[in-house]
Scaffold this motif. Structure first.
Motif, PDB file in Angstrom:
ATOM      1  N   THR A 133       3.413  -6.309  11.367  1.00 43.41           N
ATOM      2  CA  THR A 133       1.746  -5.670  10.936  1.00 43.41           C
ATOM      3  C   THR A 133       0.936  -6.553  10.682  1.00 43.41           C
ATOM      4  N   LEU A 134      -0.181  -6.224  10.804  1.00 37.23           N
ATOM      5  CA  LEU A 134      -1.434  -7.189  10.559  1.00 37.23           C
ATOM      6  C   LEU A 134      -2.546  -6.441  10.066  1.00 37.23           C
ATOM      7  N   ALA A 135      -2.927  -6.709   8.776  1.00 33.34           N
ATOM      8  CA  ALA A 135      -4.015  -6.091   8.006  1.00 33.34           C
ATOM      9  C   ALA A 135      -5.431  -6.809   8.458  1.00 33.34           C
ATOM     10  N   VAL A 136      -6.165  -5.733   8.908  1.00 30.71           N
ATOM     11  CA  VAL A 136      -7.524  -6.111   9.043  1.00 30.71           C
ATOM     12  C   VAL A 136      -8.649  -5.179   8.601  1.00 30.71           C
ATOM     13  N   ARG A 137      -9.812  -5.468   8.595  1.00 30.80           N
ATOM     14  CA  ARG A 137     -10.913  -4.565   8.100  1.00 30.80           C
ATOM     15  C   ARG A 137     -11.853  -4.335   9.088  1.00 30.80           C
ATOM     16  N   LEU A 138     -12.385  -3.168   9.243  1.00 28.28           N
ATOM     17  CA  LEU A 138     -13.201  -2.610  10.038  1.00 28.28           C
ATOM     18  C   LEU A 138     -14.392  -1.817   9.346  1.00 28.28           C
ATOM     19  N   LEU A 139     -15.456  -1.773   9.401  1.00 26.92           N
ATOM     20  CA  LEU A 139     -16.626  -1.047   8.914  1.00 26.92           C
ATOM     21  C   LEU A 139     -16.080  -0.400   7.457  1.00 26.92           C
ATOM     22  N   ASP A 140     -15.797  -1.487   6.585  1.00 29.00           N
ATOM     23  CA  ASP A 140     -15.498  -1.239   5.321  1.00 29.00           C
ATOM     24  C   ASP A 140     -14.074  -0.612   5.022  1.00 29.00           C
ATOM     25  N   GLU A 141     -13.301  -0.433   6.047  1.00 37.21           N
ATOM     26  CA  GLU A 141     -12.007   0.431   6.046  1.00 37.21           C
ATOM     27  C   GLU A 141     -10.903  -0.669   6.149  1.00 37.21           C
ATOM     28  N   ASP A 142      -9.621  -0.364   5.448  1.00 30.39           N
ATOM     29  CA  ASP A 142      -8.603  -1.249   5.607  1.00 30.39           C
ATOM     30  C   ASP A 142      -7.813  -0.534   6.951  1.00 30.39           C
ATOM     31  N   VAL A 143      -7.495  -1.406   7.880  1.00 31.18           N
ATOM     32  CA  VAL A 143      -6.628  -0.810   8.882  1.00 31.18           C
ATOM     33  C   VAL A 143      -5.375  -1.957   9.388  1.00 31.18           C
ATOM     34  N   VAL A 144      -4.410  -1.151   9.458  1.00 32.79           N
ATOM     35  CA  VAL A 144      -3.038  -1.766   9.953  1.00 32.79           C
ATOM     36  C   VAL A 144      -2.679  -1.816  11.233  1.00 32.79           C
ATOM     37  N   LEU A 145      -2.622  -2.833  12.180  1.00 29.90           N
ATOM     38  CA  LEU A 145      -2.268  -3.244  13.507  1.00 29.90           C
ATOM     39  C   LEU A 145      -0.813  -3.183  13.475  1.00 29.90           C
ATOM     40  N   TRP A 146      -0.254  -2.703  14.646  1.00 33.80           N
ATOM     41  CA  TRP A 146       1.312  -3.053  14.889  1.00 33.80           C
ATOM     42  C   TRP A 146       1.587  -2.949  16.038  1.00 33.80           C
ATOM     43  N   ARG A 147       2.524  -3.439  16.880  1.00 39.25           N
ATOM     44  CA  ARG A 147       2.984  -3.374  18.199  1.00 39.25           C
ATOM     45  C   ARG A 147       4.235  -2.925  18.376  1.00 39.25           C
ATOM     46  N   THR A 148       4.511  -2.138  19.162  1.00 39.69           N
ATOM     47  CA  THR A 148       5.724  -1.459  19.737  1.00 39.69           C
ATOM     48  C   THR A 148       5.764  -1.625  21.454  1.00 39.69           C
ATOM     49  N   ALA A 149       6.916  -1.256  21.948  1.00 40.68           N
ATOM     50  CA  ALA A 149       6.877  -1.451  23.267  1.00 40.68           C
ATOM     51  C   ALA A 149       5.852  -0.531  23.878  1.00 40.68           C
ATOM     52  N   SER A 150       5.499   0.306  23.146  1.00 39.34           N
ATOM     53  CA  SER A 150       4.390   1.647  24.002  1.00 39.34           C
ATOM     54  C   SER A 150       2.836   0.940  23.922  1.00 39.34           C
ATOM     55  N   GLY A 151       2.900  -0.274  22.939  1.00 41.16           N
ATOM     56  CA  GLY A 151       1.423  -0.752  23.004  1.00 41.16           C
ATOM     57  C   GLY A 151       1.199  -1.131  21.373  1.00 41.16           C
ATOM     58  N   VAL A 152      -0.072  -1.301  21.266  1.00 40.79           N
ATOM     59  CA  VAL A 152      -0.808  -1.814  19.958  1.00 40.79           C
ATOM     60  C   VAL A 152      -1.250  -0.237  19.177  1.00 40.79           C
ATOM     61  N   HIS A 153      -0.881  -0.125  18.078  1.00 44.41           N
ATOM     62  CA  HIS A 153      -1.470   0.634  17.211  1.00 44.41           C
ATOM     63  C   HIS A 153      -2.235   0.414  16.081  1.00 44.41           C
ATOM     64  N   ALA A 154      -3.221   1.260  15.707  1.00 45.54           N
ATOM     65  CA  ALA A 154      -4.390   0.997  14.889  1.00 45.54           C
ATOM     66  C   ALA A 154      -4.211   2.257  14.014  1.00 45.54           C
ATOM     67  N   TRP A 155      -4.000   2.214  12.601  1.00 48.26           N
ATOM     68  CA  TRP A 155      -4.083   3.299  11.532  1.00 48.26           C
ATOM     69  C   TRP A 155      -4.892   2.922  10.450  1.00 48.26           C
ATOM     70  N   GLN A 156      -5.270   3.566   9.634  1.00 49.72           N
ATOM     71  CA  GLN A 156      -5.655   3.362   8.426  1.00 49.72           C
ATOM     72  C   GLN A 156      -4.586   2.882   7.490  1.00 49.72           C
ATOM     73  N   ASP A 157      -4.814   1.645   6.619  1.00 48.56           N
ATOM     74  CA  ASP A 157      -3.831   0.962   6.199  1.00 48.56           C
ATOM     75  C   ASP A 157      -3.632   1.618   4.655  1.00 48.56           C
ATOM     76  N   LEU A 158      -3.039   2.923   4.903  1.00 49.90           N
ATOM     77  CA  LEU A 158      -2.777   3.675   3.600  1.00 49.90           C
ATOM     78  C   LEU A 158      -1.647   4.659   3.786  1.00 49.90           C
ATOM     79  N   CYS A 159      -0.595   4.399   3.048  1.00 46.64           N
ATOM     80  CA  CYS A 159       0.560   5.243   3.163  1.00 46.64           C
ATOM     81  C   CYS A 159       0.298   6.731   2.449  1.00 46.64           C
ATOM     82  N   LEU A 160       0.099   7.688   2.743  1.00 48.39           N
ATOM     83  CA  LEU A 160      -0.106   9.340   2.245  1.00 48.39           C
ATOM     84  C   LEU A 160       0.549   9.390   1.016  1.00 48.39           C
TER      85      LEU A 160
END
Length: 137
Positions: A25-52
Motif C-alpha cells: 500500500t502507499l499513503a498519499v494526500r490529495l486535496l486535504d484527503e488521505d488516500v491509499v493506493l494499492w495495486r493488484t493484477a487488475s490495476g491500481v486502486h485509490a480509496w479514502q484511507d479509512l477503514c469504515l
C-alpha cells in the motif's frame, strides 16, 4: 476534502507508477484527503484511507489474495471497495453499506492520476510524454 467542484472533477497526479508496487500500500494526500493506493493484477486502486469500522488507515494494512485487509480488526475489502469479510462475524455476510470510498484512478505517462469525483474527460493528452513513457527522458 476541499469542496471545490472544479478540483474534485479533475485528474491529479499523486504518485509515480513505480511507487505503487504489487502487494504493497502507499499513503498519499490529495486535496486535504488521505488516500491509499494499492495495486493488484487488475490495476491500481485509490480509496479514502479509512477503514469504515474504527477509522484506521487502510494504508497500514496488508494485501492478501487481491484484497485489502485493515490492520486493526481485519475487515477485508475487495477491489471494488466492498467489505467481504469481518473476522469477528465470519459467518455473516457484511452489509452492502460496508463500502470504502473509491476514487477514479488512471495510470498514464508513468504517473498515477486520481480524481475524487467524476471527471468530464480522460487525463489530458501530452504527446511529448507519450514518447517518454517508453524511455527514460
Amino acid at each position: 476534502m476541499l469542496g471545490d467542484s472544479v478540483l474534485l472533477n479533475e485528474w491529479h497526479v499523486v504518485a509515480r507508477t513505480e511507487d505503487v508496487q504489487t502487494g504493497q500500500t502507499l499513503a498519499v494526500r490529495l486535496l486535504d484527503e488521505d488516500v491509499v493506493l494499492w495495486r493488484t493484477a487488475s490495476g491500481v486502486h485509490a480509496w479514502q484511507d479509512l477503514c469504515l469500522h474504527r477509522g484506521t488507515k487502510l494504508s497500514l494494512g496488508r494485501i492478501d489474495n487481491e484484497r485489502l485487509i485493515c490492520p486493526y480488526h481485519g475487515w477485508t475489502y475487495n477491489t471494488e471497495g466492498r467489505c467481504v469479510h469481518i473476522p469477528a462475524h465470519a459467518q455473516q455476510t457484511p452489509s452492502a453499506q460496508a463500502q470504502a470510498k473509491v476514487y477514479q484512478v488512471q495510470e498514464k505517462y508513468g504517473w498515477i492520476w486520481v480524481s475524487p469525483c467524476h471527471p468530464a474527460a480522460d487525463v489530458a493528452p501530452f504527446p511529448q510524454w507519450e514518447v517518454c513513457s517508453n524511455t527514460k527522458c
